[in-house]
Design an enzyme around this catalytic site. Sequence first.
Site, mmCIF file in Angstrom:
data_model
loop_
_atom_site.group_PDB
_atom_site.id
_atom_site.type_symbol
_atom_site.label_atom_id
_atom_site.label_comp_id
_atom_site.label_asym_id
_atom_site.label_seq_id
_atom_site.Cartn_x
_atom_site.Cartn_y
_atom_site.Cartn_z
ATOM 1 N N SER A 177 0.831 -1.202 0.000
ATOM 2 C CA SER A 177 0.000 0.000 0.000
ATOM 3 C C SER A 177 0.873 1.263 0.000
ATOM 4 O O SER A 177 1.715 1.425 -0.887
ATOM 5 C CB SER A 177 -0.968 -0.026 1.183
ATOM 6 O OG SER A 177 -1.914 1.016 1.105
ATOM 7 N N ASP A 276 -9.443 -4.318 -5.295
ATOM 8 C CA ASP A 276 -8.751 -3.143 -4.764
ATOM 9 C C ASP A 276 -9.021 -1.944 -5.670
ATOM 10 O O ASP A 276 -8.773 -2.022 -6.875
ATOM 11 C CB ASP A 276 -7.249 -3.427 -4.687
ATOM 12 C CG ASP A 276 -6.438 -2.223 -4.234
ATOM 13 O OD1 ASP A 276 -7.024 -1.294 -3.634
ATOM 14 O OD2 ASP A 276 -5.216 -2.221 -4.480
ATOM 15 N N HIS A 306 -8.347 -4.213 -0.649
ATOM 16 C CA HIS A 306 -7.128 -3.495 -0.282
ATOM 17 C C HIS A 306 -6.723 -3.874 1.148
ATOM 18 O O HIS A 306 -7.505 -3.761 2.077
ATOM 19 C CB HIS A 306 -7.330 -1.978 -0.379
ATOM 20 C CG HIS A 306 -6.047 -1.217 -0.323
ATOM 21 N ND1 HIS A 306 -5.255 -1.035 -1.436
ATOM 22 C CD2 HIS A 306 -5.391 -0.613 0.702
ATOM 23 C CE1 HIS A 306 -4.178 -0.341 -1.109
ATOM 24 N NE2 HIS A 306 -4.235 -0.083 0.199
#
Length: 335
Positions: A177, A276, A306
């Site tokens: 991320s 995501d 995510h």
Amino acid sequence: MANNHGRSKQNTIPYLERSISSYGIHLTLTRENRYPMVNATPFWDPNQPNQVAFSKDVRTNPPGSKFKSFIRLYKPVELPWQTKLPLIIYIHGGGFASYSAATSIYHEYCNNLAARVRSVVASVEYRLSPEHPLPAAYVDALWAIRWIKYNALRGYRPDPWLNQFVDFSRVFIMGDSAGANIAYHTALRASELDLEPMKIQGVLLDQPFFGGVERTSSELRLIEDPHLPLFIADAFWSLALPFQANRDHKFCNPFTYGFERVRRVPRWFVKDDEGDPMVDRAKEFVRMLELNKVPVVYRFNPGGFHGIDIENKTSALAFFHDVKNFIYNTGAVED
């Protein structure tokens, strides 16, 4: 070091609430404790009967900085006889605004990463936004790389774990991320330095957090995604970017400045999931790597969300299998 670093804000998760008035949209940031901080485990822990890795904290305070930076090192419990291991420099996610190398979910993740991939892992502590907007996190991660280079040179009092167990010719930078964003920018900055005898052999990006002013199809499709709704992603950028910068700033959008520098990195691995909202940006990143004739391995899984590899151990183990293939083989990802 989890108890004495004065990092109360790092052990928190940001909750962003929006309200709308005639003056526009207002954001409120609240950090709330959800995951505990945990100490490193340099020895056998009787409370962990299935312990797979040892860990310890090493201070890396840069000269002149008030930030008490450190790296949490991990080594597998089962070490190969007289064989040194690759080093993964790992950078945690959290929207640039939350978590720590000592947060429990990342501690457990790195334990399993070290054990499953058979590697030494150096998990980097970095300063958080909005108190420390970008590029502060890039600076901290780059300093960690410089510190590791110093150990590779076996300078004054090198760390014994790095000295004994690491093959400095096989170093990889990895992040998830926002940590993947930091890994990308840090790798490009590191490529301009003389890091000998350390050699960075590749960069691994798990659900990289990139952005841009123009929306992608996946962002619009998942605009109210329960794991990363679009307004939360936008808010993270507003907190992390320099004052008055928009989402086409080079820290956010990798294609607006100097993307050709990716050629300085020998290999890339990109992983994302169709669930995501960031997945289309990851696909475009891969496409641009291929256009630049840069070796890249990628996997885009159906479903998911995510942060799945941090929250779901089954997904994480599948990802670690790919990571191990990428590091130990010639970059192949096997089904």
